[in-house]
Write a protein that holds these residues in place. Structure first.
Motif, PDB file in Angstrom:
ATOM      1  N   ALA A  53       0.846  -1.165   0.013  1.00 52.31           N
ATOM      2  CA  ALA A  53      -0.103   0.030  -0.106  1.00 52.31           C
ATOM      3  C   ALA A  53       0.871   1.391  -0.111  1.00 52.31           C
ATOM      4  O   ALA A  53       2.270   1.423   0.408  1.00 52.31           O
ATOM      5  N   PHE A  54       0.191   2.438  -0.414  1.00 53.63           N
ATOM      6  CA  PHE A  54       1.297   3.518  -0.597  1.00 53.63           C
ATOM      7  C   PHE A  54       1.752   4.099   0.481  1.00 53.63           C
ATOM      8  O   PHE A  54       2.748   4.936   0.595  1.00 53.63           O
ATOM      9  N   LYS A  55       1.008   3.540   2.083  1.00 62.33           N
ATOM     10  CA  LYS A  55       1.569   4.254   3.130  1.00 62.33           C
ATOM     11  C   LYS A  55       3.042   3.590   3.349  1.00 62.33           C
ATOM     12  O   LYS A  55       3.614   4.573   4.085  1.00 62.33           O
ATOM     13  N   GLY A  92      -5.977  -2.231   9.724  1.00 58.28           N
ATOM     14  CA  GLY A  92      -5.372  -2.892   8.384  1.00 58.28           C
ATOM     15  C   GLY A  92      -4.094  -2.232   7.885  1.00 58.28           C
ATOM     16  O   GLY A  92      -3.146  -2.044   8.842  1.00 58.28           O
ATOM     17  N   ASP A  93      -4.220  -1.116   6.996  1.00 59.11           N
ATOM     18  CA  ASP A  93      -3.043  -0.800   6.222  1.00 59.11           C
ATOM     19  C   ASP A  93      -2.222   0.193   7.006  1.00 59.11           C
ATOM     20  O   ASP A  93      -0.650  -0.117   7.015  1.00 59.11           O
ATOM     21  N   THR A  94      -2.511   0.660   7.866  1.00 58.23           N
ATOM     22  CA  THR A  94      -1.555   1.765   8.575  1.00 58.23           C
ATOM     23  C   THR A  94      -0.936   1.063   9.614  1.00 58.23           C
ATOM     24  O   THR A  94       0.467   0.923   9.847  1.00 58.23           O
ATOM     25  N   GLY A 125      -8.844   9.732   2.327  1.00 61.49           N
ATOM     26  CA  GLY A 125      -9.410   9.163   3.591  1.00 61.49           C
ATOM     27  C   GLY A 125      -9.250  10.216   4.453  1.00 61.49           C
ATOM     28  O   GLY A 125      -9.928  11.350   4.662  1.00 61.49           O
ATOM     29  N   ASN A 126      -8.183  10.142   5.002  1.00 66.73           N
ATOM     30  CA  ASN A 126      -7.446  11.299   6.038  1.00 66.73           C
ATOM     31  C   ASN A 126      -7.140  12.473   5.447  1.00 66.73           C
ATOM     32  O   ASN A 126      -6.451  13.550   6.163  1.00 66.73           O
ATOM     33  N   PHE A 127      -7.054  12.511   3.943  1.00 71.35           N
ATOM     34  CA  PHE A 127      -6.555  13.779   3.254  1.00 71.35           C
ATOM     35  C   PHE A 127      -5.021  13.891   3.460  1.00 71.35           C
ATOM     36  O   PHE A 127      -4.550  15.144   3.025  1.00 71.35           O
ATOM     37  N   GLY A 128      -4.403  13.122   3.616  1.00 74.11           N
ATOM     38  CA  GLY A 128      -2.708  13.046   4.069  1.00 74.11           C
ATOM     39  C   GLY A 128      -2.205  13.265   2.543  1.00 74.11           C
ATOM     40  O   GLY A 128      -1.385  13.884   2.316  1.00 74.11           O
ATOM     41  N   ASN A 129      -2.531  12.044   1.645  1.00 70.72           N
ATOM     42  CA  ASN A 129      -2.111  12.030   0.553  1.00 70.72           C
ATOM     43  C   ASN A 129      -2.232  13.231  -0.460  1.00 70.72           C
ATOM     44  O   ASN A 129      -1.067  13.672  -1.274  1.00 70.72           O
ATOM     45  N   ILE A 130      -3.544  13.723  -0.396  1.00 72.82           N
ATOM     46  CA  ILE A 130      -3.683  14.967  -1.304  1.00 72.82           C
ATOM     47  C   ILE A 130      -3.297  15.997  -0.947  1.00 72.82           C
ATOM     48  O   ILE A 130      -3.021  17.188  -1.679  1.00 72.82           O
ATOM     49  N   PRO A 178     -12.053  -0.008   2.275  1.00 73.09           N
ATOM     50  CA  PRO A 178     -12.209   0.464   3.763  1.00 73.09           C
ATOM     51  C   PRO A 178     -11.223   1.360   4.191  1.00 73.09           C
ATOM     52  O   PRO A 178     -11.404   2.038   5.254  1.00 73.09           O
ATOM     53  N   SER A 179     -10.032   1.570   3.443  1.00 72.26           N
ATOM     54  CA  SER A 179      -9.273   2.429   4.006  1.00 72.26           C
ATOM     55  C   SER A 179      -9.497   3.952   3.887  1.00 72.26           C
ATOM     56  O   SER A 179      -9.066   5.058   4.196  1.00 72.26           O
ATOM     57  N   MET A 180     -10.768   4.123   3.227  1.00 73.51           N
ATOM     58  CA  MET A 180     -11.231   5.704   2.930  1.00 73.51           C
ATOM     59  C   MET A 180     -12.414   5.707   3.880  1.00 73.51           C
ATOM     60  O   MET A 180     -13.091   6.583   3.515  1.00 73.51           O
ATOM     61  N   ASP A 181     -12.610   4.703   4.721  1.00 74.83           N
ATOM     62  CA  ASP A 181     -14.109   4.813   5.599  1.00 74.83           C
ATOM     63  C   ASP A 181     -13.752   6.149   6.886  1.00 74.83           C
ATOM     64  O   ASP A 181     -13.633   5.524   7.886  1.00 74.83           O
ATOM     65  N   PRO A 236      -9.795  -1.658  -4.813  1.00 73.23           N
ATOM     66  CA  PRO A 236     -10.963  -1.068  -4.754  1.00 73.23           C
ATOM     67  C   PRO A 236     -10.542   0.579  -4.785  1.00 73.23           C
ATOM     68  O   PRO A 236     -11.467   1.282  -5.087  1.00 73.23           O
ATOM     69  N   HIS A 237      -9.749   0.951  -3.806  1.00 69.32           N
ATOM     70  CA  HIS A 237      -9.331   2.292  -3.601  1.00 69.32           C
ATOM     71  C   HIS A 237      -8.864   2.899  -4.967  1.00 69.32           C
ATOM     72  O   HIS A 237      -9.378   4.019  -5.313  1.00 69.32           O
ATOM     73  N   THR A 238      -7.937   2.266  -5.652  1.00 67.64           N
ATOM     74  CA  THR A 238      -7.474   2.964  -6.729  1.00 67.64           C
ATOM     75  C   THR A 238      -8.534   3.131  -7.641  1.00 67.64           C
ATOM     76  O   THR A 238      -8.685   4.015  -8.450  1.00 67.64           O
ATOM     77  N   GLU A 284      -2.047   5.071  -7.491  1.00 66.72           N
ATOM     78  CA  GLU A 284      -2.384   3.521  -6.914  1.00 66.72           C
ATOM     79  C   GLU A 284      -2.152   3.570  -5.478  1.00 66.72           C
ATOM     80  O   GLU A 284      -1.008   3.462  -5.303  1.00 66.72           O
ATOM     81  N   THR A 285      -2.997   3.173  -4.627  1.00 59.44           N
ATOM     82  CA  THR A 285      -2.820   3.407  -3.099  1.00 59.44           C
ATOM     83  C   THR A 285      -2.713   1.916  -2.577  1.00 59.44           C
ATOM     84  O   THR A 285      -2.317   1.681  -1.501  1.00 59.44           O
ATOM     85  N   ALA A 286      -3.213   1.100  -3.376  1.00 59.03           N
ATOM     86  CA  ALA A 286      -2.820  -0.304  -2.997  1.00 59.03           C
ATOM     87  C   ALA A 286      -2.883  -1.277  -4.062  1.00 59.03           C
ATOM     88  O   ALA A 286      -3.248  -0.891  -5.230  1.00 59.03           O
ATOM     89  N   LEU A 287      -2.169  -2.478  -3.586  1.00 57.43           N
ATOM     90  CA  LEU A 287      -2.481  -3.682  -4.647  1.00 57.43           C
ATOM     91  C   LEU A 287      -3.508  -4.212  -4.592  1.00 57.43           C
ATOM     92  O   LEU A 287      -4.283  -4.532  -3.429  1.00 57.43           O
TER      93      LEU A 287
HETATM   94  C1  LIG Z   1      -4.445   5.165   3.695  1.00 52.79           C
HETATM   95  C2  LIG Z   1      -5.188   4.865   2.320  1.00 52.79           C
HETATM   96  C3  LIG Z   1      -5.997   5.742   1.476  1.00 52.79           C
HETATM   97  C4  LIG Z   1      -6.540   7.301   2.022  1.00 52.79           C
HETATM   98  O1  LIG Z   1      -5.187   7.864   2.041  1.00 52.79           O
HETATM   99  P1  LIG Z   1      -5.288   9.160   2.940  1.00 52.79           P
HETATM  100  O2  LIG Z   1      -3.866   9.811   2.808  1.00 52.79           O
HETATM  101  O3  LIG Z   1      -5.710   8.897   4.218  1.00 52.79           O
HETATM  102  O4  LIG Z   1      -6.342  10.250   2.226  1.00 52.79           O
HETATM  103  C5  LIG Z   1      -6.445   5.545   0.426  1.00 52.79           C
HETATM  104  N1  LIG Z   1      -6.381   4.102  -0.210  1.00 52.79           N
HETATM  105  C6  LIG Z   1      -5.608   3.067   0.645  1.00 52.79           C
HETATM  106  C7  LIG Z   1      -5.147   2.054   0.181  1.00 52.79           C
HETATM  107  C8  LIG Z   1      -5.047   3.651   1.843  1.00 52.79           C
HETATM  108  O5  LIG Z   1      -4.249   2.574   2.697  1.00 52.79           O
END
Ligand SMILES: *Cc1c(COP(=O)(O)O)cnc(C)c1O
Length: 483
Positions: free
Chosen positions: A118-120, A150-152, A264-269, A318-321, A405-407, A428-431
């Motif tokens: 995941a992009f984290k 999950g992801d974080t 989700g948490n607006f960190g990426n954008i 779910p990571s955008m919930d 699903p997020h991508t 692409e935020t996850a595979l």
């Molecule tokens: C964390 C996450 C997001 C949301 O990213 P934010 O920086 O919280 O906006 C989107 N997709 C995936 C797969 C994530 O793990």
């Protein structure tokens, strides 16, 4: 470079001073006093750089109190093809974040080739090395306490495993994660990683973390910290791949691009917003939400109506919930012309929020801020479960590429919102391997799993099960902090 609080009432600090902390003492988030500017000559020179060299060029502008040689060493050991090689077999791992072109003008920026897919990992791996460096310098140690669904949590554990001076205590809801997610976290055998499966839901785990954090004496005595998404180090590391993606998708620095970001948490954008403020030619920042559409509502109507957990849907991305995006305050600070008093006024209402679906914390429509908003080049939209499945199917059929699903949410909204003639870069935020169930629902076949993670469910697992009891949690943490 000094960092100031979005609420305007905290002393300015350096990069290293805010690295290990969380919120500013006035409750705000830290941002650079002013955004460093990138000249045209720098942009031209940066175009040719490797990912690590580009990261050094960008981060040198923010981490000005870390000696250049030290920063360079930390970055070079972070952004290697050995760390970011877990993605698709046909990816160009040397690029760290390779650009995959679907058709002329439509691209996917691969950000999920790191250890947890995941992009984290892009930011968290750097944070692990920065933390270890800073703690060694201060002869100090840190016990990271967090809750994850999950992801974080997994990204944090893979970043901190084996790091000197750092322990991780990660709470997860017992039996609520997928077998793959459990295996990813619980199979780590490093003695500094502690997995705690809490009998309850994610919120119960989160409440335990809050209870420990609110016990200030305990927190200080046990050197408890966090690595949540408001951490400035994480945001700053994410700025780098906007530059990398821009260079990969364009021929010259006269061109503009659009980025589409599943949020989700607006960190990426937020990192994309800062890249644009620094002078990267981003013509459009497209924010995509899932059914939890609080941010889309703000960008389309000017009304900010954050919701509580009771009004947050569980979705197939779910990571955008998320219905109260923690980094959003950073953008609003810029939107209101960096007026800390205005942010305090807005957030006093956010924090007092009744948590019902319809309580408006603030509304900028028909105010000068609405006109100001148009200067930041945001667009937004949302995606539903139906849209998600349709997009996963469409991209697979048309291009032979499986997306998670997020991508997919990002691609759906990006295609809808992009301006004609602007190349679109979808992050692409996850595979897909992380979200097997939804892929099977969309495509009736399983996603391919990177070779390195084949059979991970069969590895021995290390995890303690605990009732949602703060006394027990504290006792466990204390017992596992040995000197
Ligand atoms: C964390 C996450 C997001 C949301 O990213 P934010 O920086 O919280 O906006 C989107 N997709 C995936 C797969 C994530 O793990």
């Amino acid at each position: 470079m000094k960092y100031i609080s979005t609420r305007g009432n905290a002393p300015a600090k350096t990069f290293t001073e805010i690295l290990l902390g969380g919120l500013a003492p006035d409750g705000g988030l830290y941002l650079p006093e002013e955004y460093p500017q990138v000249t045209r000559a720098e942009l031209d020179a940066w175009r040719k750089l490797s990912y690590a060299d580009l990261a050094f060029a960008v981060l040198s502008k923010f981490a000005t109190d870390i000696p250049a040689a030290d920063l360079q060493a930390i970055i070079s050991k972070t952004y290697t093809a050995e760390v970011y090689n877990k993605g698709r077999a046909d990816s160009d791992f040397e690029q760290i974040t390779p650009l995959r072109t679907l058709e002329p003008g439509v691209h996917i920026l691969e950000l999920s080739n790191g250890p947890t897919l995941a992009f984290k990992d892009m930011a968290m791996q750097l944070l692990g090395n920065l933390f270890e460096y800073a703690l060694a310098k201060q002869h100090d140690e840190l016990n990271i306490l967090g809750a994850t669904s999950g992801d974080t949590g997994s990204a944090a554990e893979y970043a901190m495993r084996g790091k000197r001076g750092i322990r991780v205590f990660m709470l997860s809801p017992n039996g609520k994660m997928s077998a793959f997610q459990r295996a990813q976290m619980y199979s780590l055998q490093d003695p500094n990683i502690h997995n705690i499966a809490v009998n309850g839901m994610f919120d119960d785990a989160q409440d335990l973390v809050k209870a420990v954090s609110n016990d200030h004496a305990y927190k200080a005595a046990h050197k408890i910290g966090t690595v949540n998404s408001i951490n400035w180090g994480r945001v700053s590391a994410q700025i780098v791949y906007y530059f990398k993606g821009y260079f990969a998708a364009t021929q010259s620095n006269d061109e503009q691009v659009a980025f589409s970001v599943p949020s989700g948490n607006f960190g990426n954008i937020c990192a994309g917003h800062i890249a644009r403020m620094m002078g990267l030619p981003i013509g459009q920042l497209i924010l995509a939400t899932n059914e939890n559409d609080v941010l889309d509502e703000f960008f389309t109507t000017g009304q900010y109506k954050p919701r509580g957990t009771a009004h947050t849907y569980e979705t197939s991305s779910p990571s955008m919930d998320i219905s109260k995006a923690s980094n959003f305050e950073r953008f609003v600070f810029d939107l209101v012309g960096r007026d800390g008093a205005k942010v305090r006024e807005f957030w006093s209402k956010v924090e007092a929020g009744s948590g019902t679906a319809d309580s408006v914390a603030f509304d900028i429509h028909h105010t000068p801020y609405w006109d100001a908003l148009q200067q930041f080049h945001f667009a937004s939209g949302k995606s539903s479960h139906y849209d998600r499945l349709k997009t996963i199917r469409g991209i697979y059929e048309e291009y032979g590429v499986m997306v998670d699903p997020h991508t997919a949410d990002g691609i759906k909204v990006g295609m809808e919102q992009r301006r004609p003639n602007l190349p679109l870069i979808c992050l692409e935020t996850a595979l897909p391997a992380k979200f097997e169930e939804t892929i099977v629902e969309a495509l009736s076949c399983k996603p391919e799993r990177p070779a390195a993670l084949e059979g991970i469910e069969d590895l021995p697992q290390r995890c303690v099960v605990m009732d949602a009891d703060v006394v027990k949690l504290k006792a466990y943490v204390s017992a596992n902090i040995t000197h």
